[in-house]
Design an enzyme around this catalytic site. Structure first.
Site, PDB file in Angstrom:
ATOM      1  N   ASN A  74     -69.781 -34.866 -35.209  1.00  0.00           N
ATOM      2  CA  ASN A  74     -70.996 -34.216 -34.704  1.00  0.00           C
ATOM      3  C   ASN A  74     -72.027 -35.258 -34.288  1.00  0.00           C
ATOM      4  OD1 ASN A  74     -70.176 -32.033 -37.242  1.00  0.00           O
ATOM      5  ND2 ASN A  74     -70.153 -31.402 -35.116  1.00  0.00           N
ATOM      6  N   HIS A 160     -73.366 -20.749 -42.149  1.00  0.00           N
ATOM      7  CA  HIS A 160     -72.624 -21.845 -42.794  1.00  0.00           C
ATOM      8  C   HIS A 160     -72.443 -21.591 -44.298  1.00  0.00           C
ATOM      9  CE1 HIS A 160     -72.294 -26.080 -44.359  1.00  0.00           C
ATOM     10  NE2 HIS A 160     -71.473 -26.157 -43.322  1.00  0.00           N
ATOM     11  N   GLU A 204     -78.828 -19.209 -37.936  1.00  0.00           N
ATOM     12  CA  GLU A 204     -78.708 -20.576 -37.408  1.00  0.00           C
ATOM     13  C   GLU A 204     -79.157 -20.619 -35.956  1.00  0.00           C
ATOM     14  OE1 GLU A 204     -74.839 -22.294 -38.167  1.00  0.00           O
ATOM     15  OE2 GLU A 204     -74.800 -21.413 -40.177  1.00  0.00           O
ATOM     16  N   SER A 208     -71.827 -23.414 -35.566  1.00  0.00           N
ATOM     17  CA  SER A 208     -71.024 -24.631 -35.441  1.00  0.00           C
ATOM     18  C   SER A 208     -69.540 -24.393 -35.255  1.00  0.00           C
ATOM     19  CB  SER A 208     -71.215 -25.479 -36.693  1.00  0.00           C
ATOM     20  OG  SER A 208     -70.752 -24.773 -37.820  1.00  0.00           O
ATOM     21  N   ASP A 233     -81.673 -22.439 -39.600  1.00  0.00           N
ATOM     22  CA  ASP A 233     -80.985 -23.701 -39.821  1.00  0.00           C
ATOM     23  C   ASP A 233     -80.652 -24.291 -38.443  1.00  0.00           C
ATOM     24  OD1 ASP A 233     -79.143 -25.727 -40.249  1.00  0.00           O
ATOM     25  OD2 ASP A 233     -78.077 -24.684 -41.844  1.00  0.00           O
ATOM     26  N   HIS A 236     -77.215 -27.997 -35.965  1.00  0.00           N
ATOM     27  CA  HIS A 236     -76.466 -28.445 -34.780  1.00  0.00           C
ATOM     28  C   HIS A 236     -77.311 -28.495 -33.508  1.00  0.00           C
ATOM     29  CE1 HIS A 236     -72.445 -28.648 -36.608  1.00  0.00           C
ATOM     30  NE2 HIS A 236     -72.980 -27.786 -37.461  1.00  0.00           N
ATOM     31  N   LYS A 267     -75.826 -35.097 -38.143  1.00  0.00           N
ATOM     32  CA  LYS A 267     -75.204 -34.815 -36.841  1.00  0.00           C
ATOM     33  C   LYS A 267     -75.893 -35.671 -35.766  1.00  0.00           C
ATOM     34  CE  LYS A 267     -73.961 -30.592 -39.079  1.00  0.00           C
ATOM     35  NZ  LYS A 267     -72.799 -31.164 -39.735  1.00  0.00           N
TER      36      LYS A 267
END
Ligand SMILES: Cc1ncc(COP(=O)(O)O)c(C=O)c1O
Length: 420
Positions: A74, A160, A204, A208, A233, A236, A267
């Site tokens: 990532n 996640h 999120e 991901s 969140d 990513h 990441k």
């Protein structure tokens, strides 16, 4: 990634037999779970055990003695190899030593941690930031410090594993709503026995596994109307989405509706660590109530120094890394689309291809690896809806010829296993 692969939730039957096993059932079950991939791999590489023999660049490694292009990390911006970040880490290691050797509340709270928090808060234009030792711990800390057993948490079904573990640990009543479905979130509020003001909604920015973007505007609208706390969140999306790299919230213009943003340094930032930012004074409570903040060692200062350098690079984007990762993501997406492989989402830094089962998934994954291309093979429960997928990620550090090489490998493997 949705749920961690645990023996309990593993997709393979646990046929450990009390009568015939001399080992305790719990150990036998765990052994059997671990053996599944070995059986599929038939003596070849096990996707859960791949050893990186050498790392030769942000997207270059040596695996099985072969130079390999990494499409499964990532490192979206390649900052783990940026000279500024390396120099900062080296200088900090020489000056401060290698480890913090204490938690934030017990001699592990250095001036550099505080500066990093000030900088990450300023980057996100929030009044306060709290740094944790990983993004996993940031989710655990935020959710368990804010929600208790008398409260409710509504989480997107594709969240996640760290979010689901945090939800469980909080003791709150946890419900999931259908992925990105604001009407289903509304239903949870309507059916809940717990006051909506005592509810935390967590989603999120960029998911991901499938690489799709959260429906933040619609979900925030429901959460705000109900008086709930809205947490996003941005693990990513950070560094890649939004004009200033603040994530999907910035990209969609909804930052003001987000009460707490959680992020990670593992990441785009290229090191390790996690954080929460907010404009609410409540964030201060994390320093007294979040057990993953209180009871684990703080980030080593070389990591803090590299994270600070990386955040400065993300904020200035002086190398145009955001444009590079997007250019590469589009090239990769177009190449895979032309092969007719079933992609889950539009072009983006991370995404996945649906595969018809574990045996085909392994064949594609192993075929790519044999051609010097590394991607992630993900199986349930790490994936939504019981799917087997190949998850890929694209970096600003990839060159056009790296992507061409990956697409050629995909073409050869696809033909050899009869996919598409
Ligand atoms: C959405 C999300 N949150 C949190 C994490 C955990 O981040 P970290 O690697 O910093 O623990 C991940 C890691 O993959 C993630 O995908």
């Amino acid at each position: 990634m949705t749920e961690p692969a645990t023996a309990r939730s593993c997709p393979f039957p646990a046929d450990a037999d009390r009568e015939t096993h001399s080992t305790p059932v719990l150990l036998a079950r765990a052994e059997q779970f671990a053996a599944q991939f070995d059986r599929i791999a038939k003596g070849r590489e096990n996707p859960l055990n791949i050893v990186i023999e050498d790392t030769t660049g942000p997207v270059q490694a040596v695996i099985n003695g072969r130079p390999t292009l990494m499409f499964g990390t990532n490192s979206y911006l390649g900052l783990n190899f940026h000279p500024d970040c390396i120099a900062a880490a080296v200088a900090a290691a020489q000056h401060y030593g290698t480890g913090s050797t204490a938690s934030r509340v017990a001699a592990g709270n250095h001036r550099l941690h505080v500066q990093l928090e000030e900088e990450i808060a300023a980057f996100h234009r929030r009044s306060d930031a709290v740094v944790f030792s990983t993004g996993f711990m940031a989710n655990l800390g935020v959710i368990t410090a804010l929600a208790r057993k008398e409260d409710a948490i509504f989480a997107d079904a594709h969240c996640h594993a760290s979010i689901f573990d945090a939800c469980r640990l909080s003791g709150a009543q946890v419900s999931t709503f259908r992925h990105n479905d604001a009407a289903d979130l509304e239903r949870l509020f309507t059916e809940s026995d717990i006051a909506s003001e005592q509810t935390l909604v967590i989603v999120e920015g960029l998911y991901s596994v499938r690489g799709d973007v959260g429906a933040l505007a619609e979900l925030a609208a429901v959460a705000k109307r109900r008086g709930a706390v809205f947490v996003v969140d941005e693990a990513h999306g950070l560094g890649v989405y939004g004009r200033n790299g603040r994530g999907v919230g910035e990209h969609l213009g909804v930052e003001d509706d987000i009460d707490v943003v959680v992020g990670t340094f593992s990441k785009s930032v290229g090191v390790i660590g996690g954080y929460a930012v907010s404009n609410t004074a409540a964030l201060r409570a994390l320093r007294f109530m979040a057990r993953p903040y209180l009871y684990t060692a703080s980030l080593p200062l070389p990591v803090v120094a590299a994270a600070r350098a990386a955040i400065a690079l993300i904020a200035s984007d002086r190398h145009g890394l955001r444009a590079s990762v997007w250019r590469n993501a589009r090239q990769f997406h177009a190449g895979v689309s032309r092969l007719g492989l079933p992609l889950h989402s539009d072009a983006g830094p991370v995404g996945s291809i649906r595969l018809p089962g574990l045996a085909a998934g392994y064949a594609v994954w192993q075929g790519l690896l044999a051609r010097g291309i590394y991607v992630n093979l993900l199986v349930p429960p790490a994936t939504p809806d019981g799917e087997v997928v190949l998850r890929f990620s694209v970096s600003a550090a990839h060159k056009p010829q790296h992507i061409d090489a990956a697409i050629s490998a995909f073409r050869e493997v696809k033909d050899s296993v009869g996919l598409g």
